[in-house]
Scaffold this active site. Structure first.
Site, PDB file in Angstrom:
ATOM      1  N   SER A 490      36.753  66.101   8.600  1.00  0.00           N
ATOM      2  CA  SER A 490      37.509  67.135   7.899  1.00  0.00           C
ATOM      3  C   SER A 490      38.461  67.876   8.842  1.00  0.00           C
ATOM      4  O   SER A 490      39.441  67.311   9.295  1.00  0.00           O
ATOM      5  CB  SER A 490      36.527  68.088   7.210  1.00  0.00           C
ATOM      6  OG  SER A 490      37.183  68.863   6.238  1.00  0.00           O
ATOM      7  N   ASP A 501      49.676  62.658  16.393  1.00  0.00           N
ATOM      8  CA  ASP A 501      51.009  62.475  15.803  1.00  0.00           C
ATOM      9  C   ASP A 501      52.101  63.141  16.626  1.00  0.00           C
ATOM     10  O   ASP A 501      53.219  62.622  16.740  1.00  0.00           O
ATOM     11  CB  ASP A 501      51.034  63.023  14.372  1.00  0.00           C
ATOM     12  CG  ASP A 501      50.269  62.145  13.396  1.00  0.00           C
ATOM     13  OD1 ASP A 501      49.994  60.981  13.743  1.00  0.00           O
ATOM     14  OD2 ASP A 501      49.937  62.621  12.293  1.00  0.00           O
ATOM     15  N   LYS A 515      36.665  61.990   6.172  1.00  0.00           N
ATOM     16  CA  LYS A 515      36.568  62.937   5.046  1.00  0.00           C
ATOM     17  C   LYS A 515      37.916  63.645   4.910  1.00  0.00           C
ATOM     18  O   LYS A 515      38.210  64.602   5.591  1.00  0.00           O
ATOM     19  CB  LYS A 515      35.444  63.938   5.317  1.00  0.00           C
ATOM     20  CG  LYS A 515      35.373  65.121   4.352  1.00  0.00           C
ATOM     21  CD  LYS A 515      35.049  64.692   2.939  1.00  0.00           C
ATOM     22  CE  LYS A 515      34.616  65.887   2.079  1.00  0.00           C
ATOM     23  NZ  LYS A 515      35.634  66.923   1.907  1.00  0.00           N
TER      24      LYS A 515
END
Length: 724
Positions: A490, A501, A515
């Site tokens: 999460s 990224d 998740k």
């Protein structure tokens, strides 16, 4: 007459004949011919009082069906195909190991298979309740049979033949008849007896344990409630949309997530129902179970014992009742008998004693350490920040306390301390971090980047919300490594994905949980519905759902990924991607990643810690791969001794690496493990080798690119930001 009285009366009738049917295998006939015990009359199951749906439940069912069809993230209609899937899921929940129902039973229920969907649309619950009542009657029959076998005497069981039993029957064919189930259950009992004998338990104690287990389950079966059937049926239904959508009964709603932490005194674990068992989902960071170190995610609880009392078997118990039994006053001790996640079969159990305590927020706070690496005469100082969870003291925040605690605030302070100490780089340890406050993940990313997006959230209408770091301040602009593992989920995945990224640091470890969905809890007229309404996406456009975050440099894990992780769950939402949002790429690791991986592999090739980890993984993989176990005493003992010796060898190898004296026997190891439970402040202060490896990767980065230390200055951050 109480259930206990019925059982006592039943055992006082040794002259009765065991009814098993006319046609039976020779081995079963010989065994049954020797029975002098009680009658396991399957007609006794007629004493079971069938449960029936209520008007409130029917109304709740209609509301659930509407919300699933019109507000869930997944666009899924209630069709004939879905009806069949609900039927299969419901049977999996009620008889997951296929040890109660027969193929004859399944055939008799087939007419319902295509009708459940239309019935669920309109609140017609009787078909689901009919299935539930049949299973409860079959459970009663099986448990009566098992008690009869025990009453006849364990000495009547033959352990010299070359019998074997399948470990996991979830994909097996249904047994053809009740007679075939009789054979199977005799094998199940023999398997349970063998396992306890090999652990040194005498037959009298084994008989007592098994009798209490089956009588407890039998009592529960007779006490079935309408709400038990409704919750099981609704969760089979809601689970078709995704595994995180579920129905909470009124009582379960009071204990949403069954999180025994914060103000509750217990062991610090999150539990859920798993067929007849209560399963550990995760451990609360800083809690007694996490500190004690033996309880693990996916362990299944068999019994619970209070200090100085006999264990209470909890197989078949309701989740809220198991939780109530485990909770207790601070400093008291509770012992859980569990089936370890890596056990070769369900009869392999271990006792874990844990001292209860209150889980405090400060126990979950981020912490720091500094390690120094000496590499060919060159010294590197690496800061390590461990974040157990993404937390925020919401009450203090709402009260206007300027010093309220939160993950981002604490990490900012720790970074300032590390910069003052002159560290060359920082390792962020997010292993076993199951997530927490979303806004904290967003703010934490902001400590390492200039302004920019951190995560995208898409709802069922395809509307996309982008969370941004609006603060242009960069608290740390140096080299960064983020450690993750399968239990990182999460919010942890949002942070790690954003760092990856942005090219802001390297992600090291194993594939994360996956998740990537958001749930909301909605009230019903009867209970609550937890429903998935949104999905997380990285700034690069890929979802964290199902796939998680793939590390740049991988380190294998002991965790069984076939049982733990989003992609191991039935009906999990798939990975997909949406458009990327503009974001800075601060560093391109493509030119150095191959060399970094090579250096990492070279170190691990000669690392005794990694060699031990590989040995453990191979051992666990071998245990998980066992599909059948022998019911021959000699063969089983040889296999058992081999497993125990391997456990001892691995444990002693780890102690030797730490300079500790090896254990002489497995009993010494288990006694030492039990002693650890009495010390709540017992922690392993030694930084593990994965953290040290993160530091070495950091040093590799600095060595491979001498400009690394300077390319992440605030001025260059700003220059790069202009190119977005």
């Amino acid at each position: 007459m109480t259930i206990a009285e019925k059982l006592m009366q039943r055992r006082s009738q040794p002259s009765k004949v065991w009814k098993v049917g006319a046609c039976t295998a020779l081995t079963l006939s010989m065994f049954l011919a020797g029975l002098t015990g009680v009658q396991a009359n399957i007609d006794d199951a007629a004493e079971y009082k069938p449960v029936a749906p209520t008007i409130d439940q029917a109304r709740a069912n209609i509301l659930i069906a509407r919300q699933l069809q019109f507000t869930h993230f997944r666009n899924l209609g209630i069709s004939d195909e879905l009806s069949g899937d609900v039927f299969d899921a419901y049977l999996k929940y009620l008889d997951g190991q296929r040890v109660y129902l027969t193929q004859e039973d399944i055939d008799s229920l087939k007419s319902m298979k295509s009708r459940l969907g239309s019935a669920l649309k309109t609140g017609q619950l009787q078909p689901g309740f009919d299935i539930y009542n049949l299973v409860q009657q079959r459970i009663i029959q099986r448990l009566q049979f098992a008690l009869g076998v025990i009453d006849n005497g364990l000495d009547k069981l033959d352990f010299s033949a070359n019998d074997e039993i399948r470990v996991d029957r979830s994909e097996s064919d249904w047994e053809a008849s009740q007679v075939a189930l009789d054979e199977l259950w005799i094998k199940r009992i023999k398997n349970a007896v063998l396992s306890q004998r090999l652990n040194g338990t005498d037959d009298e104690a084994i008989e007592d344990t098994l009798r209490r287990r089956y009588e407890g389950q039998l009592k529960r079966a007779y006490q079935a409630r309408s709400e038990d059937a409704f919750q099981a049926y609704m969760n089979a239904f809601t689970g078709m949309w995704d595994p995180h959508t579920s129905y909470f009964s009124p009582r379960t709603s009071e204990n949403f997530n069954i999180n025994m932490s914060l103000s509750l005194e217990g062991i610090g674990a999150v539990l859920q129902s798993d067929n007849e068992y209560t399963k550990v989902v995760r451990l609360v960071p800083g809690g007694p179970a996490s500190k004690q170190g033996q309880l693990q995610p996916a362990d299944r609880i068999v019994s619970v014992a209070q200090q100085g009392e006999k264990p209470v078997n909890v197989i078949g118990w309701r989740l809220d009742e198991v939780v109530d039994l485990i909770r207790g006053p601070r400093n008291s001790k509770v012992t859980l008998e569990v089936i370890p996640a890596n056990a070769s079969d369900e009869t392999v159990t271990r006792d874990i004693a844990i001292s209860r305590d209150e889980v405090k927020l400060e126990e979950q706070s981020a912490s720091k350490d500094v390690i120094e690496l000496d590499r060919a005469g060159e010294s590197y100082k690496v800061g390590v920040i461990t974040i157990p969870t993404f937390y925020a003291d919401f009450q203090a925040m709402q009260a206007g306390d300027p010093n309220y605690k939160s993950t981002t605030r604490d990490v900012r302070r720790l970074l300032d301390d590390l910069k003052e100490q002159g560290v060359d780089g920082v390792v962020m340890d997010l292993r076993n971090n199951g997530g927490g406050a979303l806004h904290e993940a967003n703010d934490l990313v902001g400590l390492f980047i200039d302004k920019g997006p951190t995560v995208q959230i898409r709802n069922a209408n395809n509307d996309v919300q982008v969370l941004n770091d609006e603060d242009p301040t960069v608290d740390y602009d140096g080299p960064l490594v983020v450690l993750v593992n399968r239990m990182s989920a999460s919010a942890s995945e949002i942070f790690a994905g954003a760092i990856q990224d942005y090219g802001r640091g390297l992600v090291v470890g194993s594939q994360t949980f996956g998740k990537g969905t958001v749930q909301a809890v909605r009230p019903l007229n009867h209970g609550q519905l937890k429903i998935t309404q949104s999905k997380f996406y990285r700034v690069s456009g890929g979802s964290t759902q199902h796939k998680g975050v793939i590390p740049d440099i991988e380190i294998p894990s002991r965790v069984d990924t076939t049982r733990i992780g989003e992609d191991a769950l039935d009906h999990a939402l798939p990975w997909d991607q949406i458009e990327a949002v503009p974001h800075t790429r601060y560093f391109d690791f493509s030119g150095v990643i191959d060399e970094l991986r090579k250096r990492h592999d070279d170190r691990f090739e000669i690392s005794p810690e990694f060699s031990l980890l590989q040995q453990e993984i191979e051992f666990l993989t071998e245990q998980r791969g066992i599909t059948y176990v022998s019911l021959n005493m000699d063969e089983r003992k040889a296999h058992h001794d081999q497993i125990e010796q391997t456990r001892l060898t691995i444990a002693n190898a780890r102690r030797e690496l730490r300079g500790d004296k090896p254990f002489k026997s497995l009993e010494d190891l288990e006694e030492w493990q039990t002693e650890q439970a009495a010390d709540l402040d017992n922690t392993d202060e030694e930084l593990d080798f994965v953290i040290r490896e993160g530091g070495h990767i950091m040093a590799d980065l600095l060595e491979l690119d001498q400009h690394m230390a300077s390319i992440l200055t605030p001025a260059q951050f700003a220059a790069k930001a202009e190119t977005r």
